[in-house]
Design a protein around this motif. Sequence first.
Motif, PDB file in Angstrom:
ATOM      1  N   SER A  65      30.695  12.996 -36.712  1.00 27.74           N
ATOM      2  CA  SER A  65      29.733  11.901 -36.591  1.00 27.74           C
ATOM      3  C   SER A  65      28.474  12.126 -37.427  1.00 27.74           C
ATOM      4  N   TYR A  66      27.657  13.107 -37.066  1.00 24.17           N
ATOM      5  CA  TYR A  66      26.364  13.271 -37.729  1.00 24.17           C
ATOM      6  C   TYR A  66      26.511  13.448 -39.236  1.00 24.17           C
ATOM      7  N   CYS A  67      27.566  14.122 -39.659  1.00 25.88           N
ATOM      8  CA  CYS A  67      27.742  14.389 -41.086  1.00 25.88           C
ATOM      9  C   CYS A  67      27.924  13.108 -41.892  1.00 25.88           C
ATOM     10  N   TRP A  85      24.434  12.053 -42.790  1.00 30.72           N
ATOM     11  CA  TRP A  85      23.761  13.041 -43.639  1.00 30.72           C
ATOM     12  C   TRP A  85      24.801  13.677 -44.554  1.00 30.72           C
ATOM     13  N   PHE A 104      15.321  16.258 -35.849  1.00 28.88           N
ATOM     14  CA  PHE A 104      16.519  16.132 -35.033  1.00 28.88           C
ATOM     15  C   PHE A 104      16.664  17.321 -34.089  1.00 28.88           C
ATOM     16  N   ALA A 149      19.800  17.997 -31.890  1.00 35.18           N
ATOM     17  CA  ALA A 149      19.882  17.072 -30.738  1.00 35.18           C
ATOM     18  C   ALA A 149      19.119  17.632 -29.545  1.00 35.18           C
ATOM     19  N   GLU A 206      19.744   9.797 -25.190  1.00 36.61           N
ATOM     20  CA  GLU A 206      20.829   9.116 -25.893  1.00 36.61           C
ATOM     21  C   GLU A 206      20.872   7.634 -25.547  1.00 36.61           C
ATOM     22  N   CYS A 229      16.896   5.258 -40.736  1.00 33.40           N
ATOM     23  CA  CYS A 229      17.392   6.634 -40.747  1.00 33.40           C
ATOM     24  C   CYS A 229      18.074   6.981 -42.064  1.00 33.40           C
ATOM     25  N   GLU A 250      17.727  10.604 -36.193  1.00 33.00           N
ATOM     26  CA  GLU A 250      18.946   9.940 -35.739  1.00 33.00           C
ATOM     27  C   GLU A 250      18.595   8.672 -34.976  1.00 33.00           C
ATOM     28  N   SER A 259      22.809   1.785 -31.141  1.00 36.21           N
ATOM     29  CA  SER A 259      22.125   2.584 -32.175  1.00 36.21           C
ATOM     30  C   SER A 259      20.893   1.852 -32.692  1.00 36.21           C
TER      31      SER A 259
END
Length: 422
Positions: free
Chosen positions: A20-22, A25, A49, A52, A214, A374, A385, A391
């Motif tokens: 996900s995060y990748c 970024w 970040f 998290a 979250e 973001c 994030e 989101s």
Amino acid sequence: MTITQPDLSVFTTLESEVRSYCRGWPTIFDRAQGSYMYDEDGHTYLDFFAGAGSLNYGHNNPLLKRALLDYLERDGVTHGLDMSTTAKRAFLESFRDVVLRPRGLDHKVMFPGPTGTNAVEAALKLARKVKGRESIVSFTNAFHGMSLGALAVTGNAFKRAGAGIPLVHGTPMPFDDYLDGRTPDFIWFERLLEDAGSGLNKPAAVIVETVQGEGGVNVARAEWLRALASLCQRHDMLLIVDDIQMGCGRTGPFFSFEDAGIVPDIITVSKSISGYGLPMSLTLFRPELDIWEPGEHNGTFRGNNPAFVTAAAALDAYWTDGQMEKQTLSRGEQVEHTLLGLTAEHASAGASYRGRGLVWGLTFADPARASAVCRRAFELGLLIETSGPESEVVKLLPALTIAPDELDEGLRVLTRAVRETD
């Protein structure tokens, strides 16, 4: 910042699509120190970040790193299950003396496994065992983890759908201000509890986050939390506070519920408890609730001794004199000042903000704007994030140890990113 597209082929072809995060970024990080991360091409990124929320003291904090290296170099125990070790003893003594006793807490400490969801599962299991009831009440937009029990008390429909089976024995109630102040607090919840015809199975416990990270940086008022604690006491329900992301000083005090003046029956802690990003979690509970049989709940990696070492070092370095709380609140004022100006500047876009300590959320009338901000921030060298069910919230989560000039630098980049996504 000019970023050459890195070769991500091994990740895209071999690693699961679940990553996900990748995706937000798209670079390959190589090293990190303090509030900065560096990719393998030498680009620098200011980190808002913080893993998290797992890196409240920054990346590779030198005080914690030294303690860890010294322990490893003398061949200290690495894997200990629930055996007694010198590293566990040192952590327990520090946690008792630095965190529990000064706050008048006598909670027992359980090591349920390495992750936050392990802590939540243990809390839910214990509450059901103590009360002899199955139902747990949670709140709209809650997030408590990705294992089945934790998902059953999580609000996000996308994450819940991943379970693949019905998620049962959880009942959602409105979080603070979910109904925009149109009804008194807990009027629906208490009515269901008191009405024999409501169909609500009497809950064993209520689980709540004081700030839903979250879920969109939704901040519960202190009076709402006090009313919830009172409701639980009147109706014989245990109160579980999930402090996995908001604990360890994220909102200012070590525990996020301290300002409300409440004492939860059960507390879950993870993320920054190790201080160094090493997996570790705690489930804390009042002594009279400790009715576990030996081995009734266990886990192979509940005894992560290197994490005990860095956790004790973090407590001793940052929580013995009250300065960390003051610094976090001061840095929070710095963030709020910028967000106040930023939302005034973009009032026509419906900009608003909310937060406490060093967790803040920025929203716009257009939910897609957060993701655009973001993305632009990443191009400008800032890692932030999104959060919220769509989101729709830009979430700021810098390290508590960030220097004022570093915080200013990141806030300037954020301001630019917002302006450039108009």
